[in-house]
Design an enzyme around this catalytic site. Structure first.
Site, PDB file in Angstrom:
ATOM      1  N   ARG A  38       0.849  -1.203   0.000  1.00  0.00           N
ATOM      2  CA  ARG A  38       0.000   0.000   0.000  1.00  0.00           C
ATOM      3  C   ARG A  38       0.880   1.246   0.000  1.00  0.00           C
ATOM      4  O   ARG A  38       0.600   2.222  -0.702  1.00  0.00           O
ATOM      5  CB  ARG A  38      -0.933   0.012   1.221  1.00  0.00           C
ATOM      6  CG  ARG A  38      -1.760   1.279   1.321  1.00  0.00           C
ATOM      7  CD  ARG A  38      -2.721   1.272   2.508  1.00  0.00           C
ATOM      8  NE  ARG A  38      -3.454   2.541   2.566  1.00  0.00           N
ATOM      9  CZ  ARG A  38      -4.412   2.825   3.443  1.00  0.00           C
ATOM     10  NH1 ARG A  38      -4.770   1.927   4.344  1.00  0.00           N
ATOM     11  NH2 ARG A  38      -5.028   3.988   3.437  1.00  0.00           N
TER      12      ARG A  38
ATOM     13  N   ASN B 285     -10.609  -4.152  -0.595  1.00  0.00           N
ATOM     14  CA  ASN B 285     -10.436  -3.069  -1.571  1.00  0.00           C
ATOM     15  C   ASN B 285      -9.465  -3.449  -2.683  1.00  0.00           C
ATOM     16  O   ASN B 285      -8.738  -4.429  -2.543  1.00  0.00           O
ATOM     17  CB  ASN B 285      -9.919  -1.826  -0.843  1.00  0.00           C
ATOM     18  CG  ASN B 285     -11.059  -0.962  -0.349  1.00  0.00           C
ATOM     19  OD1 ASN B 285     -12.051  -0.780  -1.039  1.00  0.00           O
ATOM     20  ND2 ASN B 285     -10.920  -0.449   0.861  1.00  0.00           N
TER      21      ASN B 285
ATOM     22  N   CYS C 270     -19.320  -1.505   1.310  1.00  0.00           N
ATOM     23  CA  CYS C 270     -18.317  -0.554   1.815  1.00  0.00           C
ATOM     24  C   CYS C 270     -18.923   0.247   2.962  1.00  0.00           C
ATOM     25  O   CYS C 270     -20.113   0.539   2.973  1.00  0.00           O
ATOM     26  CB  CYS C 270     -17.923   0.384   0.675  1.00  0.00           C
ATOM     27  SG  CYS C 270     -17.113   1.905   1.190  1.00  0.00           S
ATOM     28  N   ASP C 271     -18.069   0.622   3.907  1.00  0.00           N
ATOM     29  CA  ASP C 271     -18.570   1.316   5.090  1.00  0.00           C
ATOM     30  C   ASP C 271     -18.619   2.836   4.951  1.00  0.00           C
ATOM     31  O   ASP C 271     -19.071   3.539   5.852  1.00  0.00           O
ATOM     32  CB  ASP C 271     -17.721   0.955   6.319  1.00  0.00           C
ATOM     33  CG  ASP C 271     -16.262   1.368   6.162  1.00  0.00           C
ATOM     34  OD1 ASP C 271     -15.956   2.255   5.341  1.00  0.00           O
ATOM     35  OD2 ASP C 271     -15.417   0.795   6.862  1.00  0.00           O
TER      36      ASP C 271
ATOM     37  N   HIS D 286     -16.924   4.349  -3.615  1.00  0.00           N
ATOM     38  CA  HIS D 286     -16.005   5.475  -3.379  1.00  0.00           C
ATOM     39  C   HIS D 286     -16.163   6.558  -4.450  1.00  0.00           C
ATOM     40  O   HIS D 286     -15.211   7.263  -4.783  1.00  0.00           O
ATOM     41  CB  HIS D 286     -14.533   5.002  -3.318  1.00  0.00           C
ATOM     42  CG  HIS D 286     -14.220   4.216  -2.077  1.00  0.00           C
ATOM     43  ND1 HIS D 286     -12.947   3.813  -1.748  1.00  0.00           N
ATOM     44  CD2 HIS D 286     -15.020   3.758  -1.076  1.00  0.00           C
ATOM     45  CE1 HIS D 286     -12.975   3.144  -0.600  1.00  0.00           C
ATOM     46  NE2 HIS D 286     -14.212   3.083  -0.178  1.00  0.00           N
TER      47      HIS D 286
ATOM     48  N   TYR E 240     -14.654  10.299  -0.739  1.00  0.00           N
ATOM     49  CA  TYR E 240     -13.618   9.871  -1.698  1.00  0.00           C
ATOM     50  C   TYR E 240     -13.601  10.708  -2.973  1.00  0.00           C
ATOM     51  O   TYR E 240     -12.624  10.666  -3.722  1.00  0.00           O
ATOM     52  CB  TYR E 240     -13.774   8.384  -2.035  1.00  0.00           C
ATOM     53  CG  TYR E 240     -13.084   7.507  -1.011  1.00  0.00           C
ATOM     54  CD1 TYR E 240     -11.755   7.140  -1.162  1.00  0.00           C
ATOM     55  CD2 TYR E 240     -13.735   7.084   0.135  1.00  0.00           C
ATOM     56  CE1 TYR E 240     -11.102   6.371  -0.219  1.00  0.00           C
ATOM     57  CE2 TYR E 240     -13.097   6.315   1.088  1.00  0.00           C
ATOM     58  CZ  TYR E 240     -11.778   5.957   0.909  1.00  0.00           C
ATOM     59  OH  TYR E 240     -11.124   5.210   1.851  1.00  0.00           O
TER      60      TYR E 240
ATOM     61  N   ARG F 165      -0.592   7.606   3.839  1.00  0.00           N
ATOM     62  CA  ARG F 165      -1.592   6.991   4.707  1.00  0.00           C
ATOM     63  C   ARG F 165      -1.142   5.608   5.229  1.00  0.00           C
ATOM     64  O   ARG F 165      -1.387   5.276   6.385  1.00  0.00           O
ATOM     65  CB  ARG F 165      -2.914   6.887   3.934  1.00  0.00           C
ATOM     66  CG  ARG F 165      -4.082   6.426   4.769  1.00  0.00           C
ATOM     67  CD  ARG F 165      -4.485   7.414   5.840  1.00  0.00           C
ATOM     68  NE  ARG F 165      -5.386   6.790   6.796  1.00  0.00           N
ATOM     69  CZ  ARG F 165      -5.541   7.170   8.055  1.00  0.00           C
ATOM     70  NH1 ARG F 165      -4.864   8.218   8.509  1.00  0.00           N
ATOM     71  NH2 ARG F 165      -6.361   6.546   8.850  1.00  0.00           N
TER      72      ARG F 165
HETATM   73  P1  NAD Z   1      -4.193  -5.858   6.801  1.00  0.00           P
HETATM   74  O1  NAD Z   1      -3.028  -6.061   5.897  1.00  0.00           O
HETATM   75  O2  NAD Z   1      -3.951  -5.474   8.212  1.00  0.00           O
HETATM   76  O3  NAD Z   1      -5.061  -7.200   6.860  1.00  0.00           O
HETATM   77  C1  NAD Z   1      -5.269  -8.025   5.787  1.00  0.00           C
HETATM   78  C2  NAD Z   1      -5.033  -9.482   6.209  1.00  0.00           C
HETATM   79  O4  NAD Z   1      -5.326 -10.295   5.070  1.00  0.00           O
HETATM   80  C3  NAD Z   1      -3.597  -9.798   6.605  1.00  0.00           C
HETATM   81  O5  NAD Z   1      -3.559 -10.441   7.838  1.00  0.00           O
HETATM   82  C4  NAD Z   1      -3.088 -10.701   5.487  1.00  0.00           C
HETATM   83  O6  NAD Z   1      -2.170 -11.662   5.921  1.00  0.00           O
HETATM   84  C5  NAD Z   1      -4.367 -11.331   5.014  1.00  0.00           C
HETATM   85  N1  NAD Z   1      -4.334 -11.856   3.651  1.00  0.00           N
HETATM   86  C6  NAD Z   1      -3.671 -11.342   2.582  1.00  0.00           C
HETATM   87  N2  NAD Z   1      -3.941 -12.099   1.504  1.00  0.00           N
HETATM   88  C7  NAD Z   1      -4.766 -13.098   1.894  1.00  0.00           C
HETATM   89  C8  NAD Z   1      -5.418 -14.165   1.222  1.00  0.00           C
HETATM   90  N3  NAD Z   1      -5.235 -14.369  -0.083  1.00  0.00           N
HETATM   91  N4  NAD Z   1      -6.220 -14.975   1.940  1.00  0.00           N
HETATM   92  C9  NAD Z   1      -6.426 -14.763   3.256  1.00  0.00           C
HETATM   93  N5  NAD Z   1      -5.839 -13.777   3.948  1.00  0.00           N
HETATM   94  C10 NAD Z   1      -5.031 -12.939   3.259  1.00  0.00           C
HETATM   95  O7  NAD Z   1      -5.149  -4.815   6.078  1.00  0.00           O
HETATM   96  P2  NAD Z   1      -6.292  -3.874   6.681  1.00  0.00           P
HETATM   97  O8  NAD Z   1      -5.818  -2.481   6.604  1.00  0.00           O
HETATM   98  O9  NAD Z   1      -6.746  -4.381   7.967  1.00  0.00           O
HETATM   99  O10 NAD Z   1      -7.439  -4.040   5.619  1.00  0.00           O
HETATM  100  C11 NAD Z   1      -8.013  -5.272   5.284  1.00  0.00           C
HETATM  101  C12 NAD Z   1      -8.874  -5.126   4.043  1.00  0.00           C
HETATM  102  O11 NAD Z   1     -10.132  -4.544   4.370  1.00  0.00           O
HETATM  103  C13 NAD Z   1      -8.273  -4.218   2.972  1.00  0.00           C
HETATM  104  O12 NAD Z   1      -8.580  -4.720   1.706  1.00  0.00           O
HETATM  105  C14 NAD Z   1      -8.991  -2.921   3.208  1.00  0.00           C
HETATM  106  O13 NAD Z   1      -8.947  -2.089   2.105  1.00  0.00           O
HETATM  107  C15 NAD Z   1     -10.373  -3.449   3.487  1.00  0.00           C
HETATM  108  N6  NAD Z   1     -11.337  -2.532   4.104  1.00  0.00           N
HETATM  109  C16 NAD Z   1     -12.399  -2.174   3.367  1.00  0.00           C
HETATM  110  C17 NAD Z   1     -13.381  -1.363   3.884  1.00  0.00           C
HETATM  111  C18 NAD Z   1     -14.540  -0.990   3.031  1.00  0.00           C
HETATM  112  O14 NAD Z   1     -15.355  -0.203   3.430  1.00  0.00           O
HETATM  113  N7  NAD Z   1     -14.692  -1.512   1.829  1.00  0.00           N
HETATM  114  C19 NAD Z   1     -13.253  -0.909   5.177  1.00  0.00           C
HETATM  115  C20 NAD Z   1     -12.161  -1.302   5.927  1.00  0.00           C
HETATM  116  C21 NAD Z   1     -11.210  -2.138   5.379  1.00  0.00           C
HETATM  117  C1  G6P Z   2     -12.949   3.763   4.636  1.00  0.00           C
HETATM  118  C2  G6P Z   2     -13.256   3.134   3.320  1.00  0.00           C
HETATM  119  C3  G6P Z   2     -12.501   1.842   3.191  1.00  0.00           C
HETATM  120  C4  G6P Z   2     -11.015   2.057   3.387  1.00  0.00           C
HETATM  121  C5  G6P Z   2     -10.754   2.775   4.674  1.00  0.00           C
HETATM  122  C6  G6P Z   2      -9.309   3.216   4.694  1.00  0.00           C
HETATM  123  O1  G6P Z   2     -13.445   2.986   5.669  1.00  0.00           O
HETATM  124  O2  G6P Z   2     -14.609   2.878   3.124  1.00  0.00           O
HETATM  125  O3  G6P Z   2     -12.750   1.294   1.942  1.00  0.00           O
HETATM  126  O4  G6P Z   2     -10.346   0.814   3.415  1.00  0.00           O
HETATM  127  O5  G6P Z   2     -11.551   3.912   4.792  1.00  0.00           O
HETATM  128  O6  G6P Z   2      -8.989   3.693   5.929  1.00  0.00           O
HETATM  129  P1  G6P Z   2      -7.469   3.870   6.355  1.00  0.00           P
HETATM  130  O7  G6P Z   2      -7.596   4.354   7.741  1.00  0.00           O
HETATM  131  O8  G6P Z   2      -6.841   2.492   6.225  1.00  0.00           O
HETATM  132  O9  G6P Z   2      -6.867   4.834   5.427  1.00  0.00           O
HETATM  133 MN    MN Z   3     -14.772   1.560   1.267  1.00  0.00          MN
END
Ligand code: NAD
Ligand code: G6P
Ligand code: MN
Length: 441
Positions: free
Chosen positions: A94, A148, A171-172, A201, A264, A284
């Site tokens: 990232r 994401n 998405c949240d 987004h 976004y 970030r």
């Molecule tokens: P993170 O790296 O802390 O956690 C991700 C975890 O996934 C890690 O422990 C990693 O080992 C594991 N992983 C990676 N590839 C894998 C696979 N193929 N199978 C199983 N596990 C696997 O990341 P984070 O910051 O906690 O975010 C997690 C995800 O959630 C990201 O994609 C983030 O963008 C997403 N997210 C989305 C929203 C939303 O609103 N759409 C909100 C919050 C987080």
């Molecule tokens: C929001 C979005 C997520 C994104 C997150 C990133 O919750 O909806 O899609 O993953 O923000 O937050 P961060 O604190 O990791 O920048």
């Molecule tokens: Mn999102």
């Protein structure tokens, strides 16, 4: 109510503890029989798993079993619900997604612009594999994906699993924004009903009503302009970067007062300003590593050492509660309204029929039932079509291993536009993503 079996894939995520606390908070909404964490990185998941075991022992004694595993069969067999939250390449990649565009004067962002493209190219193959694995062991489970870049992931999954009607991308951000509206109004966020249209987004609230049909849209707009706009959910309220983002959303509203914007949109509407404000050694990803990740890991270590959560300050958050409530609405056919990603199929009448759009929908046992939006005005239609073309080209590029389509995608993207810049960024991203991206032709 029948108790359900739930797996969280990406168990080692920085969001897992928040989800666990939200499952505890909402145990009457979604009562669980078993809970499993699954991750490909056993070491990263270990401390989250150990801490979760302590938390659940104290707060969820009625749970029949909790386990964490790296074994797919153990993770997915007999599952009713799967939450997907993986990050291919981790926060280290990232950081590269964010730094590389900045080197070329273009903003670096997790889900937008070149960073979002790079992350999408990494996520797509892993997400396809993950969904296939879940379907091998649990063909009828509800899959809620928020991995994401969700817009790009949703587009790819739609193409590979066209008949899978138990796979929902969510998405949240809309609910996190609505939490701020609710707090401005002194109301409960779960009693607010949105009108909303766009892509993930990349969307706008057209209306905010309460469940009695009272319309608060103009009140919210007026309050944002006169009093400012701040994040209020516990996870983001004290975060400087999110505060700046919400402040910019106010600016968007002042520039384009028709609708209330998703935060976004700032990246697409003021890309130059945002690129200038970022510093390459503290994007970030670095802030998350030093902030949320550090906090979560320290909390886990304390809980494990104490074998108690008495000294840990942990709470549910809007992100987790939203996912839990959405899952409950699906499995118990509650038909509550959530803003989610669905196939357009005419919902937004004047943009592509097959786009993955983000709109309010009723969630029940037969899947999401979106509400018609109708035709949208030219400015919004133009922005969405441009962005959807970008997303489509990224997915095409991934499946066709096409350099040319990536160049087209970046050229279309509002954060880039200049072909020479697009080429230079692409060259660096290709090098940085070796082993993650499909090899390009
Ligand atoms: P993170 O790296 O802390 O956690 C991700 C975890 O996934 C890690 O422990 C990693 O080992 C594991 N992983 C990676 N590839 C894998 C696979 N193929 N199978 C199983 N596990 C696997 O990341 P984070 O910051 O906690 O975010 C997690 C995800 O959630 C990201 O994609 C983030 O963008 C997403 N997210 C989305 C929203 C939303 O609103 N759409 C909100 C919050 C987080
Ligand atoms: C929001 C979005 C997520 C994104 C997150 C990133 O919750 O909806 O899609 O993953 O923000 O937050 P961060 O604190 O990791 O920048
Ligand atoms: Mn999102």
């Amino acid at each position: 109510m029948e108790r359900k079996n739930l797996v969280i894939a990406g168990g080692g995520s920085t969001y897992t503890l928040g989800i666990i606390m939200s499952l505890i908070e909402e145990k009457e909404t979604l009562p669980l029989k078993t809970l499993t964490l699954y991750d490909t990185d056993g070491a990263r998941q270990e401390r989250i798993g150990q801490a979760t075991a302590v938390i659940l022992r104290e707060k969820y004694p009625e749970l029949e079993s909790f386990k964490y595993t790296t074994d797919k069969k153990e993770a997915f067999e007999d599952i009713d619900i799967a939450f997907l939250q993986i990050r291919t390449g981790g926060l280290a990649m990232r950081e590269k997604d964010e730094q590389i565009p900045l080197k070329h004067g273009v903003l670096g962002q997790e889900t937008c612009g070149p960073g979002g493209m790079a992350y999408g190219m990494r996520s797509i193959p892993d997400m396809i594999e993950l969904v296939k694995d879940i379907r091998t062991y649990a063909k009828d489970a509800w899959i809620l994906n928020y991995t994401n870049p969700a817009a790009i992931v949703a587009e790819a999954l739609k193409r590979v699993f066209p008949e899978d009607d138990r796979l929902l991308n969510i998405c949240d951000m809309p609910i996190a924004i609505m939490q701020s509206y609710a707090d401005m109004l002194g109301k409960d966020v779960w009693n607010l009903v949105p009108g909303y249209f766009g892509l993930n987004h990349f969307g706008w609230f057209t209306k905010i009503e309460d469940t009695q049909g009272n319309d608060y849209t103009q009140t919210i707009k007026d309050k944002i302009i006169s009093e400012g706009f701040v994040p209020t959910d516990s996870e983001i309220a004290d975060d400087a970067s999110w505060k700046a983002t919400f402040a910019t959303a106010r600016q968007i509203l002042m520039d384009f007062p028709d609708y209330l914007p998703n935060t976004y949109l700032q990246y697409y509407l003021y890309p130059e300003d945002l690129a200038e404000k970022e510093s390459r050694d503290n994007t970030r990803a670095r802030q998350v590593m030093n902030g949320r990740q550090k906090r979560v890991h320290e909390t886990c270590d304390r809980i494990i050492a104490d074998q108690s959560m008495a000294r840990a300050s942990l709470t549910h958050d809007i992100h987790g509660v939203y996912m839990v409530k959405a899952a409950a609405s699906l499995v118990y056919h509650l038909n509550h309204i959530f803003t989610v990603m669905v196939k357009n199929e005419g919902v937004i009448a004047n943009i592509p029929f097959d786009a993955m759009v983000e709109v309010p929908a009723m969630l029940g046992a037969h899947g999401p039932k979106p509400f018609a939006v109708g035709e949208i005005p030219t400015f919004y239609k133009g922005l969405i079509e441009n962005q959807y073309a970008f997303e489509t080209l990224v997915v095409d590029a991934c499946f066709e291993r096409s350099y040319n389509k990536l160049l087209q995608a970046l050229t279309l993207n509002r954060t880039v536009t200049d072909v020479n810049k697009a080429k230079a960024i692409l060259e660096d991203l290709i090098k940085a993503n070796q082993g993650y991206w499909p090899e390009l032709k």
